[in-house]
Design an enzyme around this catalytic site. Structure first.
Site, PDB file in Angstrom:
ATOM      1  N   CYS A   1       0.860  -1.347   0.033  1.00 24.91           N
ATOM      2  CA  CYS A   1       0.011  -0.143  -0.036  1.00 24.91           C
ATOM      3  C   CYS A   1       0.869   1.246   0.120  1.00 24.91           C
ATOM      4  O   CYS A   1       1.979   1.318   0.838  1.00 24.91           O
ATOM      5  CB  CYS A   1      -0.917   0.052   1.221  1.00 24.91           C
ATOM      6  SG  CYS A   1      -2.162  -1.383   1.184  1.00 24.91           S
TER       7      CYS A   1
ATOM      8  N   ARG B   1       4.312  -0.577  -4.468  1.00 27.48           N
ATOM      9  CA  ARG B   1       3.604  -0.872  -3.521  1.00 27.48           C
ATOM     10  C   ARG B   1       2.377  -1.831  -3.284  1.00 27.48           C
ATOM     11  O   ARG B   1       2.004  -2.242  -2.412  1.00 27.48           O
ATOM     12  CB  ARG B   1       3.854   0.165  -2.342  1.00 27.48           C
ATOM     13  CG  ARG B   1       4.976   0.991  -2.228  1.00 27.48           C
ATOM     14  CD  ARG B   1       4.674   2.134  -1.170  1.00 27.48           C
ATOM     15  NE  ARG B   1       4.729   1.658   0.093  1.00 27.48           N
ATOM     16  CZ  ARG B   1       5.679   1.429   0.913  1.00 27.48           C
ATOM     17  NH1 ARG B   1       6.862   1.564   0.408  1.00 27.48           N
ATOM     18  NH2 ARG B   1       5.340   0.995   2.189  1.00 27.48           N
TER      19      ARG B   1
ATOM     20  N   TRP C   1      -2.623  -2.874  -2.025  1.00 24.94           N
ATOM     21  CA  TRP C   1      -2.463  -4.157  -1.751  1.00 24.94           C
ATOM     22  C   TRP C   1      -3.313  -5.019  -0.851  1.00 24.94           C
ATOM     23  O   TRP C   1      -3.378  -4.562   0.338  1.00 24.94           O
ATOM     24  CB  TRP C   1      -0.803  -4.402  -1.415  1.00 24.94           C
ATOM     25  CG  TRP C   1      -0.654  -5.861  -1.796  1.00 24.94           C
ATOM     26  CD1 TRP C   1      -0.304  -6.667  -2.744  1.00 24.94           C
ATOM     27  CD2 TRP C   1      -0.286  -6.894  -0.848  1.00 24.94           C
ATOM     28  NE1 TRP C   1      -0.039  -7.840  -2.712  1.00 24.94           N
ATOM     29  CE2 TRP C   1      -0.309  -8.065  -1.295  1.00 24.94           C
ATOM     30  CE3 TRP C   1      -0.842  -6.900   0.545  1.00 24.94           C
ATOM     31  CZ2 TRP C   1       0.068  -9.186  -0.666  1.00 24.94           C
ATOM     32  CZ3 TRP C   1      -0.735  -8.203   1.293  1.00 24.94           C
ATOM     33  CH2 TRP C   1      -0.147  -9.442   0.481  1.00 24.94           C
TER      34      TRP C   1
ATOM     35  N   ASN D   1      -1.854   2.430   5.566  1.00 22.42           N
ATOM     36  CA  ASN D   1      -1.110   1.418   5.020  1.00 22.42           C
ATOM     37  C   ASN D   1      -0.666   0.483   6.393  1.00 22.42           C
ATOM     38  O   ASN D   1      -0.119   0.981   7.469  1.00 22.42           O
ATOM     39  CB  ASN D   1      -0.011   1.870   4.734  1.00 22.42           C
ATOM     40  CG  ASN D   1       1.254   0.803   4.188  1.00 22.42           C
ATOM     41  OD1 ASN D   1       0.776  -0.220   4.274  1.00 22.42           O
ATOM     42  ND2 ASN D   1       2.602   1.076   4.210  1.00 22.42           N
ATOM     43  N   GLY D   2      -1.062  -0.827   6.463  1.00 19.39           N
ATOM     44  CA  GLY D   2      -0.861  -1.634   7.680  1.00 19.39           C
ATOM     45  C   GLY D   2      -2.110  -2.713   7.889  1.00 19.39           C
ATOM     46  O   GLY D   2      -2.771  -2.748   7.107  1.00 19.39           O
TER      47      GLY D   2
ATOM     48  N   GLU E   1      17.262 -18.550  -6.412  1.00 18.94           N
ATOM     49  CA  GLU E   1      16.625 -17.054  -7.078  1.00 18.94           C
ATOM     50  C   GLU E   1      16.248 -17.128  -8.335  1.00 18.94           C
ATOM     51  O   GLU E   1      15.441 -16.511  -8.608  1.00 18.94           O
ATOM     52  CB  GLU E   1      18.109 -16.267  -6.654  1.00 18.94           C
ATOM     53  CG  GLU E   1      18.098 -14.887  -7.271  1.00 18.94           C
ATOM     54  CD  GLU E   1      16.833 -14.024  -6.472  1.00 18.94           C
ATOM     55  OE1 GLU E   1      16.265 -14.582  -5.586  1.00 18.94           O
ATOM     56  OE2 GLU E   1      16.681 -12.907  -7.107  1.00 18.94           O
TER      57      GLU E   1
ATOM     58  N   LYS F   1      12.745 -15.881  -9.456  1.00 20.95           N
ATOM     59  CA  LYS F   1      12.346 -14.857 -10.577  1.00 20.95           C
ATOM     60  C   LYS F   1      11.418 -15.348 -11.392  1.00 20.95           C
ATOM     61  O   LYS F   1      10.360 -14.785 -11.976  1.00 20.95           O
ATOM     62  CB  LYS F   1      13.668 -14.491 -11.263  1.00 20.95           C
ATOM     63  CG  LYS F   1      14.727 -13.544 -10.665  1.00 20.95           C
ATOM     64  CD  LYS F   1      14.329 -12.321 -10.135  1.00 20.95           C
ATOM     65  CE  LYS F   1      13.556 -12.172  -8.854  1.00 20.95           C
ATOM     66  NZ  LYS F   1      14.260 -11.873  -7.667  1.00 20.95           N
TER      67      LYS F   1
ATOM     68  N   GLU G   1       7.765 -15.835  -9.696  1.00 21.57           N
ATOM     69  CA  GLU G   1       6.906 -14.700  -9.415  1.00 21.57           C
ATOM     70  C   GLU G   1       6.710 -13.905 -10.779  1.00 21.57           C
ATOM     71  O   GLU G   1       5.603 -12.962 -10.634  1.00 21.57           O
ATOM     72  CB  GLU G   1       7.717 -13.890  -8.584  1.00 21.57           C
ATOM     73  CG  GLU G   1       8.990 -13.080  -9.158  1.00 21.57           C
ATOM     74  CD  GLU G   1       9.581 -12.102  -7.832  1.00 21.57           C
ATOM     75  OE1 GLU G   1       9.085 -11.750  -7.171  1.00 21.57           O
ATOM     76  OE2 GLU G   1      10.777 -12.231  -7.966  1.00 21.57           O
TER      77      GLU G   1
ATOM     78  N   HIS H   1      16.869 -37.575  -5.395  1.00 24.45           N
ATOM     79  CA  HIS H   1      16.231 -37.922  -3.973  1.00 24.45           C
ATOM     80  C   HIS H   1      14.842 -37.566  -4.185  1.00 24.45           C
ATOM     81  O   HIS H   1      13.924 -37.453  -3.269  1.00 24.45           O
ATOM     82  CB  HIS H   1      16.647 -37.059  -3.015  1.00 24.45           C
ATOM     83  CG  HIS H   1      18.121 -37.465  -2.693  1.00 24.45           C
ATOM     84  ND1 HIS H   1      18.624 -38.725  -2.137  1.00 24.45           N
ATOM     85  CD2 HIS H   1      19.493 -36.914  -2.848  1.00 24.45           C
ATOM     86  CE1 HIS H   1      19.835 -38.633  -2.152  1.00 24.45           C
ATOM     87  NE2 HIS H   1      20.415 -37.638  -2.676  1.00 24.45           N
TER      88      HIS H   1
ATOM     89  N   LYS I   1       6.059  -4.738  -3.933  1.00 21.41           N
ATOM     90  CA  LYS I   1       7.303  -4.448  -3.235  1.00 21.41           C
ATOM     91  C   LYS I   1       7.225  -3.956  -1.934  1.00 21.41           C
ATOM     92  O   LYS I   1       6.172  -3.420  -1.694  1.00 21.41           O
ATOM     93  CB  LYS I   1       8.214  -3.611  -4.249  1.00 21.41           C
ATOM     94  CG  LYS I   1       9.790  -4.003  -4.100  1.00 21.41           C
ATOM     95  CD  LYS I   1      10.217  -3.219  -5.263  1.00 21.41           C
ATOM     96  CE  LYS I   1      11.733  -3.553  -5.125  1.00 21.41           C
ATOM     97  NZ  LYS I   1      12.061  -4.690  -5.565  1.00 21.41           N
TER      98      LYS I   1
HETATM   99  C1  F6R Z   1      11.565 -11.252  -4.902  1.00 19.68           C
HETATM  100  C2  F6R Z   1      11.547 -10.122  -4.111  1.00 19.68           C
HETATM  101  C3  F6R Z   1      11.175 -10.578  -2.809  1.00 19.68           C
HETATM  102  C4  F6R Z   1      12.003  -9.678  -1.949  1.00 19.68           C
HETATM  103  C5  F6R Z   1      11.592  -9.728  -0.263  1.00 19.68           C
HETATM  104  C6  F6R Z   1      12.418  -9.025   0.681  1.00 19.68           C
HETATM  105  O1  F6R Z   1      12.065 -10.866  -6.220  1.00 19.68           O
HETATM  106  O2  F6R Z   1      11.496  -9.102  -4.449  1.00 19.68           O
HETATM  107  O3  F6R Z   1      11.348 -11.808  -2.294  1.00 19.68           O
HETATM  108  O4  F6R Z   1      13.161 -10.076  -1.948  1.00 19.68           O
HETATM  109  O5  F6R Z   1      10.101  -9.316  -0.320  1.00 19.68           O
HETATM  110  O6  F6R Z   1      12.449  -7.662   0.565  1.00 19.68           O
HETATM  111  P1  F6R Z   1      13.526  -6.627   0.972  1.00 19.68           P
HETATM  112  O7  F6R Z   1      14.748  -6.906   0.304  1.00 19.68           O
HETATM  113  O8  F6R Z   1      13.074  -5.344   0.637  1.00 19.68           O
HETATM  114  O9  F6R Z   1      13.447  -6.748   2.536  1.00 19.68           O
END
Ligand code: F6R
Length: 616
Positions: A2, A27, A74, A100-101, A489, A493, A496, A512, A611
């Site tokens: 948010c 966000r 969000w 936000n929260g 990782e 990627k 997601e 396994h 994010k």
């Molecule tokens: C994946 C991604 C998330 C962040 C996670 C931690 O591409 O962006 O998995 O890595 O939410 O976020 P930060 O680094 O901001 O604590």
């Protein structure tokens, strides 16, 4: 999670709020809305879906007025509908709030308010807060409307359990904003004859570079000319005005079609910024002054715990391999959401690092506070300057990557690994790492930006490979040692942003259980550079090929053996084994990016995600 922005000044609020929301859309993008005081009353526009829907709504029905609040959501409580979009109004419709929260005791508060005749229009926890503040406001008789509003916010928040960053406006107090924070970020932007409140400085960067990062339990109220920050209980608080480091251009996409691609291509610079000024040739070591630890204290460290979520936890895993191999200090990785609720035995000589791009991830923040509560020094490896973790940690290192806006983390991962490599060298050189070995790794770090450029030049080729596998039902990512976390990782990627099943594993784990999945329709991506485990990886590639599984391999330039057995090969330049995840992760970012674009997915705003995860 948010984004909120409030404006009070002399200009028309609607375009300022809409532009601010554009910068905050990363966000959350389930719905958006704004409320503006138009001189005679409050006008609200809000709707579900992307910000473009709100723009269309406002264009069709413009609002005048120079004081307002806005929100991009969000969804937590209640689906992404028009009704659940913020701002929310109180029972009289004269007060509007953006939040936000999470208000954890919203149900009991709601029950009480309903008994007193309040009617709710949404299923959100946030609307309860609007009603509660409005209810208290309406019962106050003493003082100006402005100070009654401040008082009502204060009293209402005392009844609340949970987290919030809020901004509130009221028809009776035109040209006046009240904000408060606990657990969710809120920044004051100071302009000339205008002031702002926002979740992130990016939202106000076109108007001002002067910002105050509020702390938990701070309450702020402001007009266009003045502002006051107090604690929630009315006490005075100290604050400082910071100069925002980044520029407006840095938060724009420029000539790139997506933020993610821009950020992937920024990596030669962002990696350079992560090690710039931190290499000491004289000592064949690294300089990390921000750790605030003396050499003696660093020598006494006998255990390290690295804490993070998602991509940051994958960087932490590379960090574990780096620190254990270069400094021989036992290191473990803890997922922040688990660490905060378990009682991990830690002694005085354990050093904790929390790793976070945003510096606001709620679980990482809580993990940091939990470590501090137990008397530990907790250091941060953080990108966002002024973020809560950056301010509350006991020291640490900034990544200096610049703003990362694409929801999928890219440049922050390679910078986190670079900083962790510096940390490993620093700790190593105080222990067993020889000068010659230290020098060699420093030289390899210096060469990283140019090597990254050669990988980026292969972007078109990687797109062709992505197109070839577009019908894949899923993808496996496999690697060993330093590149096991790279495999995790790569899988993150891919899933997601492309919404296909993908999972990462140590290559040897195939037998396994996972090998049961291998088929013609399930490609395996092997991270198999020319390193100490190459032969082992090759055997695992053969096992997949023997079962007709297609193989895409990331290997080192000149490695003909891998090229011979894999269906498709992406080359990375030669690099010392411990730094190979920095190079090997980049083709994986490009593979996921091109795959996602070709599938028609929204790369920068993948579904269900946002994010900066500021709720648990
Ligand atoms: C994946 C991604 C998330 C962040 C996670 C931690 O591409 O962006 O998995 O890595 O939410 O976020 P930060 O680094 O901001 O604590």
């Amino acid at each position: 999670m948010c984004g909120i922005i409030g404006y009070v000044g002399k200009d028309s609020a609607a375009p300022i709020l809409l532009d601010g929301l554009r910068r905050l859309e990363y966000r959350g993008y389930d719905s958006s809305g704004l409320a503006i005081l138009n001189g005679s009353g409050m006008e609200v526009r809000k709707c579900s879906g992307r910000l473009q829907n709100l723009r269309t709504l406002v264009a069709g029905s413009p609002i005048k007025g120079s004081c307002g609040i806005s929100h991009t959501r969000w969804a937590t409580h209640g689906p992404p509908t028009d009704e659940n979009a913020h701002p929310h109004l109180d029972n009289t419709g004269k007060l509007a709030l953006v939040h936000n929260g999470v208000i954890e005791n919203h149900q009991s508060l709601r029950n009480g308010l309903e008994k007193n005749g309040h009617t709710f229009r949404s299923q959100t926890d946030s609307e309860v807060l609007a009603h509660l503040i409005g209810d208290i406001f309406d019962k106050q008789t003493e003082g100006t409307a402005e100070m009654r509003l401040v008082d009502a916010v204060r009293k209402a928040l005392r009844k609340v359990t949970g987290t919030y960053g809020i901004v509130v406006v009221h028809e009776d107090a035109p040209d006046f904003l009240v904000g408060a924070r606990l657990g969710s970020p809120l920044v004051v932007g100071l302009g000339k004859g205008e002031n702002f409140l926002a979740s992130d400085v990016a939202a106000v960067i076109s108007h001002t570079s002067d910002a105050i990062y509020l702390n938990d339990h701070d309450l702020v109220y402001m007009t266009g000319e003045d502002f006051k920050i107090e604690s929630l209980d009315g006490g005075s608080v100290s604050f400082e005005v910071s100069r925002v480091e980044f520029t407006e251009e840095q938060v724009e996409m420029g000539d790139f079609p997506h933020y993610m691609l821009k950020e992937i291509f920024e990596q030669p610079d962002s990696i350079l910024n992560a090690f710039r000024g931190r290499l000491s040739d004289e000592e064949a070591s690294a300089k990390l002054g921000g750790l605030n630890l003396t050499p003696q204290q660093l020598r006494e460290v006998d255990r390290i715990v690295l804490v993070g979520c998602g991509t940051a936890s994958h960087a932490a895993m590379v960090g574990e391999y780096l620190i254990e191999s270069l400094a021989r200090i036992p290191t473990e990785v803890e997922i922040a959401s688990e660490f905060r609720y378990r009682n991990l035995p830690l002694d005085k000589s354990t050093l904790i690092f929390v790793i976070s791009q945003s510096g606001e991830t709620i679980d990482t923040l809580a993990a940091m506070r939990e470590g501090q509560r137990k008397g530990h020094r907790v250091l941060g490896i953080v990108n966002t300057v002024g973020s809560t973790i950056a301010r509350e940690s006991d020291g640490g290192c900034y990544l200096h990557s610049g703003p990362e806006i694409g929801v999928a983390a890219t440049k922050s991962f390679t910078s986190q690994v670079t900083v962790l490599a510096l940390l490993a060298i620093l700790l190593g050189r105080m222990r067993h790492l020889s000068m010659a070995a230290g020098k060699q790794i420093l030289q390899e770090i210096r060469e990283l930006p140019d090597k990254v450029k050669t990988i980026l030049e292969q972007s078109d080729r990687i797109r062709d490979i992505a197109l070839k596998y577009l019908d894949a039902e899923g993808m496996l990512f496999l690697g060993r040692q330093f590149n096991f976390p790279t495999a995790l990782e790569g899988a993150l990627k891919m899933k997601e942003i492309s919404y296909i099943f993908a999972s990462g594993h140590p290559s040897a784990e195939l037998k396994h259980g996972i090998i049961a999945l291998v088929s013609e329709d399930l490609p395996s991506v092997f991270i198999a550079p020319s390193d100490s485990v190459l032969e082992k990886n090759i055997s695992n590639i053969e096992e997949v090929k023997a079962r007709k599984g297609p193989v895409i391999a990331i290997t080192t330039e000149g490695n003909e053996e891998v090229a011979r057995i894999a269906d498709d090969v992406i080359y990375i330049p030669p690099v010392v084994e411990c730094l190979s995840p920095i190079l090997a992760s980049i083709p994986l970012q490009l593979l996921a990016y091109h795959f996602s674009v070709a599938k028609g997915c929204d790369v920068d705003k993948p579904r269900n995600l946002a994010k900066s995860v500021t709720v648990e």
